[in-house]
Design a protein around this motif. Structure first.
Motif, PDB file in Angstrom:
ATOM      1  N   SER A 310       0.829  -1.206   0.000  1.00 15.86           N
ATOM      2  CA  SER A 310       0.000   0.000   0.000  1.00 15.86           C
ATOM      3  C   SER A 310       0.865   1.259   0.000  1.00 15.86           C
ATOM      4  N   GLN A 313       1.963   2.054  -3.517  1.00 21.75           N
ATOM      5  CA  GLN A 313       0.880   2.669  -4.277  1.00 21.75           C
ATOM      6  C   GLN A 313       0.684   4.128  -3.880  1.00 21.75           C
ATOM      7  N   GLN A 314       0.859   4.414  -2.586  1.00 19.23           N
ATOM      8  CA  GLN A 314       0.746   5.789  -2.119  1.00 19.23           C
ATOM      9  C   GLN A 314       1.833   6.658  -2.745  1.00 19.23           C
ATOM     10  N   LYS A 316       3.351   6.171  -5.605  1.00 19.19           N
ATOM     11  CA  LYS A 316       3.057   6.334  -7.025  1.00 19.19           C
ATOM     12  C   LYS A 316       1.956   7.363  -7.246  1.00 19.19           C
ATOM     13  N   LYS A 317       0.946   7.329  -6.366  1.00 20.90           N
ATOM     14  CA  LYS A 317      -0.139   8.300  -6.474  1.00 20.90           C
ATOM     15  C   LYS A 317       0.372   9.717  -6.235  1.00 20.90           C
ATOM     16  N   LEU A 318       1.217   9.865  -5.216  1.00 22.20           N
ATOM     17  CA  LEU A 318       1.770  11.188  -4.912  1.00 22.20           C
ATOM     18  C   LEU A 318       2.674  11.692  -6.033  1.00 22.20           C
ATOM     19  N   ARG A 320       2.207  11.348  -9.072  1.00 21.36           N
ATOM     20  CA  ARG A 320       1.374  11.861 -10.161  1.00 21.36           C
ATOM     21  C   ARG A 320       0.802  13.237  -9.849  1.00 21.36           C
ATOM     22  N   ASN A 321       0.899  13.638  -8.579  1.00 19.80           N
ATOM     23  CA  ASN A 321       0.439  14.960  -8.175  1.00 19.80           C
ATOM     24  C   ASN A 321       1.568  15.970  -8.268  1.00 19.80           C
ATOM     25  N   GLU A 346       6.392   6.259 -15.715  1.00 15.72           N
ATOM     26  CA  GLU A 346       6.567   6.148 -14.271  1.00 15.72           C
ATOM     27  C   GLU A 346       7.609   5.070 -13.969  1.00 15.72           C
TER      28      GLU A 346
END
Length: 755
Positions: A310, A313-314, A316-318, A320-321, A346
């Motif tokens: 998890s 994934q966090q 990777k999400k950050l 993208r911001n 990525e």
């Protein structure tokens, strides 16, 4: 630089602590330190780095830790060069921890890290050697009753000009001991006069290392010593709720079970012990068996829910911001808004373990003053500091002796294992050796930071890159000292991100994201350069493929030919961390990076037509002031992946031991291959899931690249020495990934690469 004074032999014994070390026999002190038994004669010791006895035996002090990188050979070579010593009559003595005496550059605190030992020692060690040589020449002149300028030293002898008179160094040792150290450094030798610098010399410890005579941490034996292993919390910052040692104490050879207090809630982890339950006994087998029989209930603490799946994934999400902008050149935002063609990718690098061949071990006798420590440590003075804190003492009340390190890669600069031994030795009233196992090392280490990155590039109609965007999210090693630190520090961003050497790109925007650090992240060989080099070089390969250009041509265009790249507030860089050094002495020089890239491409045959299933990948990177390029040839067929050839070129400026540089590059390829193909640490419920080499893979002989060609690029050899131990690692993984794409058309954007 510290003041240099002449000291008597008695003072030498006091300051080096040699008398205490001799209690152990000849393990840590060369037998010839006081050769010939002439204990009534004076040693010539103009400083704590050089001593010469009346037989002419020269003992040179090494104040950095030897972990396979050859520092006990390279740095003494600098002293021997200007001293005009015969290398065959030189012995090496390992200095204990004391930065007031053994860190004359005044930069490193005697730490061995950052690939900085040679670059910081190069000038000062030569100066020390030259002053000692001058004093020997003055002593010979006094003996011959001639002016000092009539005498010169050469290969361990002193010669009188225009005569056949000569003297061995030993013949004037006593006279030289009476002289004052010159205030002014004599003229240093020119490169054309060098006997050792730039030449190949074998490692001084090589014979002992290959015959089993070398002394590592676990080899030290003291009278009455006890052996201990520790059951540590499975989760970082966990604690013992309760334990039952009944069955453990039934094991023959187990004598005691002691609880080590957990990390205090109000203290950062730094290099402190994790806490846990220690099993103490007479031998390693007994205490390890006893530990298996402990019944412990753990409180897993604040990070019990930490799952790397998890967390990844966090990140990777950050990524993208939008992150925090650390550098902006030109107007990247405008370039992306107006672009007709934007490429995006990525990249991901997992947590990694150091996995040194020698697991941590430390011996402490806390019941003497000073407290005595023997450890394979990169940081003897920080060892003194944290041991002192553990025992409630002053740093000056702790003495640290440095053994050989069986590999380190940054792990043994963190001395939690020594703190454990100190606590137990005081509790027992006896010397203790704490021994970590491979499982301890992998499950309770300090890990290389994972990272997620998003990269975007603008391609114009001619296939040129007109804008570059990169956002990196990664936990920070600075959280060891400041748990509130979120995301990379200025130092970590300076490791191959802020200093992106693409002088040929008009628009650049670099950002970093914030994330908490729920595990002990610590520096690792090459540190954040690994993930930055992987993403940057992989993305350039993707841009080249998209624009139908060669990766070599595009990389050379991006790098440009600037001789000095300036990072300042014009590009939003308020302060750039340049490996702790000034940019005046060690500037960022893109032209040197382009040079090594072209060299390795030429040597590897890049651009030639390859057989199906075979390809060559390129990558290059600047780190620790050195410039390295790698070309990997990969072959992929039904049998899997093989590496027929690797070429690696390095420009490290002025180097001391060419053979040592080549060995470091060969080792970097092997280490880089582990990172690229095998290394991965994961967690579940806060605990590391890997245990040993069966589930934390290393490069083995069956898949390690064996045909490695090292190219020492000397075009800038007249410039200051740069780092060598770490710079070879970062470019390997992206070069391999690019080679696999060239061979198969399959792109790998995450490490480790699985085929």
């Amino acid at each position: 630089m510290s003041d240099i004074v002449n000291v008597s032999r008695r003072k030498f014994l006091q300051t080096t602590g040699a008398g205490a070390a001799l209690v152990l026999g000849a393990q840590l002190i060369p037998a010839g330190l006081f050769a010939g038994g002439h204990r009534h004669h004076k040693l010539f010791q103009p400083n704590v780095f050089i001593s010469i006895d009346t037989q002419g035996t020269v003992t040179l002090t090494c104040s950095r830790s030897e972990m396979g990188q050859g520092v006990r050979t390279g740095v003494p070579m600098l002293l021997a060069e200007e001293l005009e010593a015969d290398w065959q009559r030189v012995k090496i003595w390992q200095a204990p921890g004391d930065e007031t005496k053994y860190d004359p550059p005044g930069k490193d605190g005697q730490n061995t890290d950052g690939s900085r030992s040679t670059r910081h020692a190069f000038d000062v060690m030569r100066e020390l050697g030259a002053k000692a040589r001058l004093m020997l020449e003055q002593a010979a002149a006094k003996k011959w009753q001639v002016p000092a300028h009539e005498v010169y030293a050469k290969n361990h002898r002193l010669y009188l000009k225009s005569s056949n008179k000569s003297l061995d160094f030993g013949a004037v040792a006593e006279l030289a001991a009476e002289l004052s150290v010159p205030e002014v450094t004599p003229k240093l030798k020119e490169p054309g006069q060098w006997t050792y610098i730039g030449k190949d010399l074998p490692v001084v410890d090589g014979f002992d290392m290959t015959t089993g005579k070398a002394v590592y941490g676990a080899d030290i034996v003291l009278p009455g010593i006890k052996i201990a292993v520790v059951a540590r919390p499975p989760v970082f910052r966990g604690k013992v709720k309760s334990f039952d040692a009944t069955e453990a104490l039934k094991v023959s050879g187990v004598e005691q079970v002691i609880e080590i207090p957990p990390l205090a809630d109000d203290k950062p982890a730094a290099f402190r012990a994790l806490g846990g339950i220690a099993v103490i006994g007479t031998n390693t087998w007994a205490v390890n068996e006893g530990r298996k029989k402990l019944n412990i209930t753990w409180d897993n603490g604040p990070f019990a829910g930490f799952s790397s799946a998890s967390y990844d994934q966090q990140m990777k999400k950050l990524a993208r911001n939008q992150g925090n902008t650390i550098r902006h050149k030109g107007d990247a935002d405008m370039a992306f808004r107006q672009a007709s063609k934007v490429l995006e990718a990525e990249y991901f690098v997992p947590f990694l373990a150091h996995a040194t061949m020698e697991p941590p071990a430390a011996i402490v006798n806390a019941n003497t003053r000073p407290v005595k420590v023997w450890a394979p440590t990169q940081s003897p003075n920080e060892t003194r500091q944290f041991v002192a804190e553990t025992l409630g003492l002053k740093k000056t009340e702790v003495e640290c002796r440095v053994t050989l390190l069986g590999g380190s890669f940054g792990r043994k600069s963190k001395i939690d294992f020594v703190c454990e031994a100190a606590y137990l030795s005081r509790a027992l009233g006896k010397p203790v050796r704490v021994q970590w196992t491979r499982e301890d090392d992998i499950q309770h280490g300090y890990y290389h930071a994972a990272s997620a990155q998003l990269l975007r590039g603008v391609l114009d109609a001619n296939g040129k890159v007109t804008a570059w965007y990169q956002n990196v999210v990664s936990p920070s090693l600075m959280a060891l000292f400041n748990p509130a630190q979120k995301g990379m520090s200025e130092l970590e961003a300076g490791l191959g991100l802020t200093d992106l050497p693409f002088s040929g790109v008009p628009n650049i925007k670099l950002q970093t994201g914030e994330i908490e650090t729920p595990i002990r992240v610590g520096w690792y060989r090459s540190v954040n350069n690994i993930q930055h080099a992987f993403a940057i070089n992989s993305f350039v390969d993707e841009l080249a493929h998209e624009s139908k250009r060669s990766t070599l041509a595009l990389l050379l265009e991006l790098i440009g030919n600037s001789s000095h790249m300036v990072l300042d507030e014009k590009e939003g860089v308020k302060k750039h961390w340049n490996y702790g050094d000034s940019v005046e002495d060690w500037p960022i020089m893109p032209n040197r990076l382009a040079n090594v890239l072209q060299r390795v491409a030429d040597k590897s045959g890049y651009g030639q037509t390859m057989k199906p299933g075979t390809g060559i990948g390129l990558a290059c990177h600047r780190s620790f002031h050195s410039y390295v390029a790698v070309a990997v040839q990969a072959k992929v067929d039904k049998a899997g992946l093989t590496i027929p050839r690797v070429d690696i070129a390095i420009d490290c400026g002025r180097y001391v031991n060419g053979e040592g540089v080549k060995k470091q590059m060969e080792g970097a390829v092997v280490y880089g291959h582990t990172i690229a193909r095998h290394g991965k640490i994961t967690t579940a419920h806060g605990a590391v899931e890997q245990h040993n080499f069966y589930d934390y893979g290393l490069a083995r002989m069956s898949d390690t690249p064996l045909n490695v060609h090292v190219h020492l690029v000397e075009d800038f050899v007249h410039l200051k020495p740069c780092g060598v131990g770490e710079p070879g690692v970062p470019p390997y993984a992206p070069a391999l990934a690019n080679a696999i794409f060239a061979a198969t058309g399959v792109r790998h954007r995450s490490l480790p690469i699985s085929l």
